[in-house]
Design an enzyme around this catalytic site. Structure first.
Site, short mmCIF file in Angstrom:
data_model
loop_
_atom_site.label_atom_id
_atom_site.label_comp_id
_atom_site.label_asym_id
_atom_site.label_seq_id
_atom_site.Cartn_x
_atom_site.Cartn_y
_atom_site.Cartn_z
CG PHE A 141 -1.75 1.34 1.08
CD1 PHE A 141 -3.00 1.18 0.37
CD2 PHE A 141 -1.42 2.43 1.72
CE1 PHE A 141 -3.80 2.37 0.29
CE2 PHE A 141 -2.28 3.52 1.51
CZ PHE A 141 -3.46 3.60 0.79
CG ASP A 226 5.61 4.10 1.91
OD1 ASP A 226 5.81 4.80 2.56
OD2 ASP A 226 4.79 3.88 1.27
CE LYS A 255 -1.09 7.06 6.67
NZ LYS A 255 -0.84 6.00 5.87
#
Ligand SMILES: *Cc1c(COP(=O)(O)O)cnc(C)c1O
Length: 401
Positions: A141, A226, A255
């Site tokens: 993802f 990531d 985030k």
């Protein structure tokens, strides 16, 4: 109709149904707790998918944001502003890197990493124009843009969005031999989550990340980590890659970098790699804006002390110990994760992940399911041990019959 039902009905009438939220309408929040429009309190065990590592309304972050709101919030990159250099310098230093390219959302940072790797491939590695390939893992993802979903293996995320962006090779996660076999002279990068979050908090087998590091170094291929969800304290270290002593060529961050206040993302790498960009070749109107930099700078300062990482490590040990005990009862089939981050596979006979999440909500605990019967637990790192234990008690209660 009650306040909650009215708010949900209105949201459903006037917003696209691209999410299926739990039926709670939050009105305020503090630390690890949220309060809904009817005054009910809920323990937040999701923390905005790790965007809220430092908790709701963190004083230092809110103060930094408020102070900046009164000075200057946006200049665009057409001009310099007085928070930019500090943010980039200190973030690079935290990462042990040299340069930062700030963006806003995670997906934009991943796009930036893809563009960086391709440009590096053509300009530095000598890959023929248009031939660059990037290796990614199945069940990844990395976000929701057209290019990113082009290399997703999740049919829900991909269907109806073609034609897809070419140039990606997908290999099974955790399989070093498959990754090596997929490499060609035109491979410019390997893009991986050091722990796959959306896939259910999958930790790769020991030796995988260090193996990828070795392979990519040997083959002059960039290793892009990531760390948007796994980084910035969540696993008990600043980066999940550290658990295997791995330093990638490029971190992709997002985030928690925005402290749960504003969207802040970045690619962090060496001067050699990020030096491929010249003016006009990439950009973002909001990327690196003064408000984002002020909040991001405070996030970096908070991470520099190591206290949040240590908290995540200690509470994480406790969390995994307690969840481990639940596996003996039969209701919990497997638990994965690191630090204050767990994917919990519930025996399907106890309900789907969604049903378990709804039952937990009824007991004042908010979590989110992933695929099938897996729920994910990722409370803010500022949660107290007592609150964490209370949350786990509610999980235990939901899983007894
Ligand atoms: C959330 C996430 C993204 C996408 O970030 P957005 O801010 O939602 O665009 C990318 N990669 C990982 C690993 C994520 O968890």
């Amino acid at each position: 109709m009650a306040t909650t039902e009215r708010a949900i009905a209105s949201a459903e009438a006037h917003s696209a149904h691209n999410y299926h939220p739990l039926p709670v309408v939050v009105a305020s929040a503090d630390g690890a707790w949220m309060t809904d429009v009817e005054g009910r309190r809920f323990l937040d065990m999701l923390a905005g998918y790790s965007a809220l590592n430092f908790g709701h309304g963190n004083r230092r972050l809110i103060d930094a944001a408020k102070a900046q709101l009164d000075r200057v919030t946006l200049t665009s990159r057409a001009f310099h502003h007085d928070r930019f250099a500090d943010f980039c310098t200190q973030l690079a230093e935290l990462c042990g890197m040299e340069m930062v390219l700030p963006m806003n959302t995670g997906a934009e940072a991943v796009e930036t990493a893809v563009k960086t790797a391709r440009k590096w491939g053509y300009r530095r590695k000598g890959v023929p124009d248009g031939a660059a390939r990037i290796i990614v893992a199945a069940d990844n993802f990395h976000g929701r843009t057209t290019t990113i979903i082009s290399f997703s293996t999740d049919e829900e995320a991909r269907a109806d969005y073609g034609p897809y962006t070419p140039g990606f090779d997908i290999v099974p996660y955790g399989d070093l031999a498959a990754l090596e076999a997929a490499m060609t002279d035109n491979t410019v990068a390997v893009l991986l989550e050091p722990i796959q979050g959306e896939a259910g908090v999958l930790v790769p087998p020991p030796g995988y990340l260090s193996g990828v590091r070795e392979l990519t170094r040997d083959r002059n291929v960039l290793f892009i980590a990531d760390e948007i969800q796994s980084g910035l304290g969540r696993t008990g270290k600043t980066f999940a890659s550290e658990h295997e002593g791995v330093v990638p060529d490029m971190y992709v961050l997002g985030k928690a970098l925005g402290g749960g206040v504003v969207p802040v993302s970045a690619v962090v790498s060496s001067a050699e790699i990020l030096g491929v960009f010249r003016p006009g070749e990439h950009g973002s109107t909001f990327g690196g804006n003064p408000l984002a930099c002020a909040v991001g700078l405070e996030v970096v300062a908070m991470l520099r002390t190591g206290e949040y990482q240590q908290r995540a490590a200690e509470l994480g040990d406790h969390l995994h110990h307690e969840l481990g005990l639940m596996t003996t009862g039969g209701a919990v089939e497997a638990v994965r994760g690191r630090g204050l981050w767990a994917g919990v596979d519930i025996a399907p006979s106890y309900g789907t992940g969604r049903e378990i999440s709804e039952k937990l909500m009824g007991r004042g605990v908010l979590v989110k399911d992933t695929h099938g019967s897996t729920i994910r637990i990722a409370p803010p790192l500022v949660i107290s041990k007592e609150d964490l234990d209370w949350g786990l008690e509610q999980l235990g209660a939901v899983l007894t019959r």
